[in-house]
Design an enzyme around this catalytic site. Structure first.
Site, PDB file in Angstrom:
ATOM      1  N   HIS B  38       0.984  -1.268   0.020  1.00 21.17           N
ATOM      2  CA  HIS B  38       0.087  -0.110  -0.037  1.00 21.17           C
ATOM      3  C   HIS B  38       0.853   1.304  -0.165  1.00 21.17           C
ATOM      4  CE1 HIS B  38      -3.655  -2.500   0.695  1.00 21.17           C
ATOM      5  NE2 HIS B  38      -4.234  -1.461   0.616  1.00 21.17           N
ATOM      6  N   LYS B 103      -9.620  -8.568   8.239  1.00 22.08           N
ATOM      7  CA  LYS B 103     -10.253  -8.870   9.493  1.00 22.08           C
ATOM      8  C   LYS B 103      -9.974  -7.559  10.496  1.00 22.08           C
ATOM      9  CE  LYS B 103      -6.242 -10.581  12.030  1.00 22.08           C
ATOM     10  NZ  LYS B 103      -5.853 -10.085  13.045  1.00 22.08           N
TER      11      LYS B 103
END
Lengths: 279, 187
Positions: B38, B103
Site C-alpha cells: 500500500h 479482519k
C-alpha cells in the site's frame, strides 16, 4: 554435573517451532470443540466449524494453520547441575533458523523496531532463563502472532482501584481488541510485580493448559467470574457475535509495592501455539 | 449456515445486493496487498504512475502468505488486520476500488467513504490460513517481488469463504452481530 550437548536443544527447538505452527495443543483444540457444542450463535458455530476444519488441514504439516507464524518466545529452565557444551542461546537461534526455512514458515521479524529490516530467518527468538534444581533442561516455546499481541495493554493502577479496577481494565482491553485479536481468545492477566514483570507473567500465564484450575482458590474463582464477564461482551468467534469471545482467563499474581497495582493483559488469538520439551 | 456464491468483477449491482452478516463464497480474481504494498501504491499515485492492477470494481485482500512449498500454489494465506490500511482507503475508493477483504474493525471515516462509493468490506476468518490457501487456484506476483510476503499478487480464487462485514449502506456486522446475540440472551 550433567553434560548437555547444545545440539539437543537446537533440535528440540527445531521440532517445537515447526510443529506448533501446524498442530495446536490438544487442550486448546478440545476447548474449541466444547465451544462449538455450546455456541448458540449460528455465525459463531459456522466460524468454529471452519476453524476446526482448518486445523485438520494444517495438521497434515503442509500449510501452516495461520500465515502469521509468529515471533518466537522461549522459557529455558536450566537445572543447576547442567553444564552445556556450547552456547545454548545460539543453539536456540539455530533451531529457529532451520525450522522456519525447512517448513516454509513466514519470517516476520525485523531486526530493529524503527529501521525495520527483516532478519530473513525469523530470529531472534526472545529467551527468558531460569535456574532450577536438578540436572534437566526444560524449554517452552511459543510462536506469538501479532494480531493479538498488538491488542494487549498494560496499566499502572492505584492500589485503591482494587479487584474491580483490574476487572474493568481487562474488559476494556478485550473490548478494544474485539475482532482484531482473532477470538476465541485466551486472556492472560499479570497483576502486581513491577511494570516489566506484570507483562512477563501475563505472557507466561498464556502457556497454562486450557481448563487448568488456578492453585489459589481466590484466583480460581476470579478466573471463572472474569471469563463469564468477558464472554458477556458478545463478540463471539471472530467478533461475528456469539458466546465464545474467550475460552480462558488466566491470572498470574506477583508481590508488589505498597504504592502500586500494575496490570498487564496479554491477549492470545485462537492460535495458541506452544510446545514444551524436557531434555 | 448457507452461503451465497458471488463472482468477480464485483460490479455496483452485485455490491448493492450484499447485506452485512451474509456469508458468501467468492470466486474470481482478487489482488493481495498489505502494509508495504500500500505504501508503494501511494508512492506511484503521488508520481502520477498507474497501480499494478486495474482498480475499478476490484477487490484487495490484506494478506501476507507463508512461503510457497514446492508443488503448491501458495502457502498459508489468512487475512491480516484491515485497520492498518484505513489510511490508504480514501484514495483507493476514489479510484473505484470495489471491496476489501481482511479482519478487524474499520474506522467510521472509512465506512462513510465506502457508503459514498457503494463499496463493501468482507471478513475472512483470521487464522484460517490453510483452508483459504486451498481456495487459491492460481497466483502471480505482479509487483514489488522484493517485498516477499508483502509483495502485490494476483489470486484466482474459488469458493473463498467470507462474510459481509460492512455492506454498501454502511451496516456493520461487528456491531449488529454481537448486538443480535446479546438481544437473544435477554429474551
Amino acid at each position: 554435573m550433567r553434560e548437555v550437548d547444545v545440539s539437543l536443544l537446537s533440535d528440540a527447538v527445531y521440532d517445537m517451532a515447526a510443529r506448533c505452527c501446524f498442530i495446536l495443543p490438544d487442550d486448546f483444540v478440545n476447548a474449541l470443540k466444547e465451544a462449538r457444542d455450546v455456541e448458540d450463535s449460528p455465525q459463531g458455530r459456522t466460524t468454529l466449524d471452519l476453524l476446526l476444519a482448518n486445523l485438520e488441514l494444517s495438521g497434515e504439516m503442509e500449510y501452516p494453520a495461520c500465515q502469521d507464524t509468529g515471533m518466537l518466545v522461549a522459557w529455558l529452565e536450566v537445572g543447576r547441575e547442567v553444564h552445556f557444551s556450547g552456547d545454548p542461546y545460539e543453539a536456540i537461534q539455530d533451531g529457529v533458523r532451520r525450522a522456519y526455512a525447512d517448513h516454509f514458515l513466514r519470517k516476520s521479524v525485523v531486526g530493529d523496531p524503527l529501521r525495520r529490516v527483516n532478519t530473513g530467518d525469523n530470529t531472534p527468538c526472545l529467551v527468558t532463563t531460569k535456574l532450577v534444581e536438578g540436572d534437566q533442561v526444560r524449554i517452552v516455546l511459543a510462536a506469538k502472532g501479532f494480531g493479538s499481541e498488538n491488542a494487549s495493554q498494560l496499566k499502572m493502577l492505584r492500589p485503591s482501584d482494587g479487584v474491580e479496577g483490574v476487572l474493568q481494565f481487562v474488559l476494556k482491553t478485550v473490548n478494544e481488541a474485539g475482532p482484531n485479536a482473532c477470538p476465541p481468545l485466551v486472556v492472560g492477566v499479570g497483576i502486581g510485580g513491577t511494570f516489566d514483570h506484570a507483562a512477563r507473567v501475563a505472557k507466561e500465564s498464556l502457556m497454562r493448559p486450557i481448563g487448568s484450575i488456578h492453585p489459589d482458590p481466590y484466583y480460581a474463582e476470579l478466573e471463572a467470574a472474569w471469563l463469564k464477564r468477558v464472554n458477556e461482551l458478545g463478540y463471539g468467534p471472530q467478533g461475528y457475535g456469539g458466546r465464545t469471545t474467550a475460552v480462558a482467563v488466566h491470572i498470574a499474581a506477583l508481590p508488589t509495592h505498597i504504592a502500586g497495582l500494575p496490570v498487564a493483559v496479554n491477549i492470545n488469538c485462537h492460535m495458541t501455539r506452544h510446545e514444551e520439551r524436557t531434555l | 449456515m448457507s452461503a451465497k456464491q458471488i463472482k468477480t468483477p464485483l460490479t455496483p449491482d452485485i455490491r448493492r445486493e450484499l447485506k452485512a452478516g451474509e456469508r458468501v463464497l467468492l470466486s474470481g480474481t482478487i489482488y493481495a496487498a498489505r502494509d508495504a504494498a500500500h505504501m508503494r501504491f501511494m508512492e506511484s499515485l503521488s508520481k502520477g504512475e498507474a497501480l499494478p492492477f486495474p482498480i475499478k470494481d476490484s477487490i484487495i485482500y490484506y494478506v501476507g502468505p507463508t512461503p510457497t512449498r514446492p508443488g503448491h500454489v501458495i502457502g498459508s494465506a489468512g487475512p491480516t488486520t484491515a485497520s492498518r490500511m484505513d489510511r490508504f482507503m480514501p484514495e483507493l475508493l476514489d479510484l473505484g476500488l470495489g471491496a476489501t477483504i481482511g479482519k478487524g474493525f474499520r474506522s467510521q471515516a472509512v465506512i462513510d467513504r465506502m457508503v459514498d462509493k457503494e463499496a463493501v468490506y468482507f471478513g475472512a476468518i483470521g487464522g484460517l490460513g490453510a483452508l483459504i490457501a486451498a481456495c487459491i487456484k492460481e497466483q502471480e506476483v505482479i509487483a514489488y517481488d522484493e517485498l516477499g510476503a508483502e509483495s502485490c499478487r494476483r489470486f484466482e480464487v474459488e469458493h473463498m469463504p467470507l462474510i459481509v462485514l460492512v455492506d454498501s449502506r454502511g451496516n456493520n456486522w461487528y456491531e449488529d452481530g454481537p448486538d443480535e446475540w446479546k438481544r437473544r440472551q435477554k429474551r
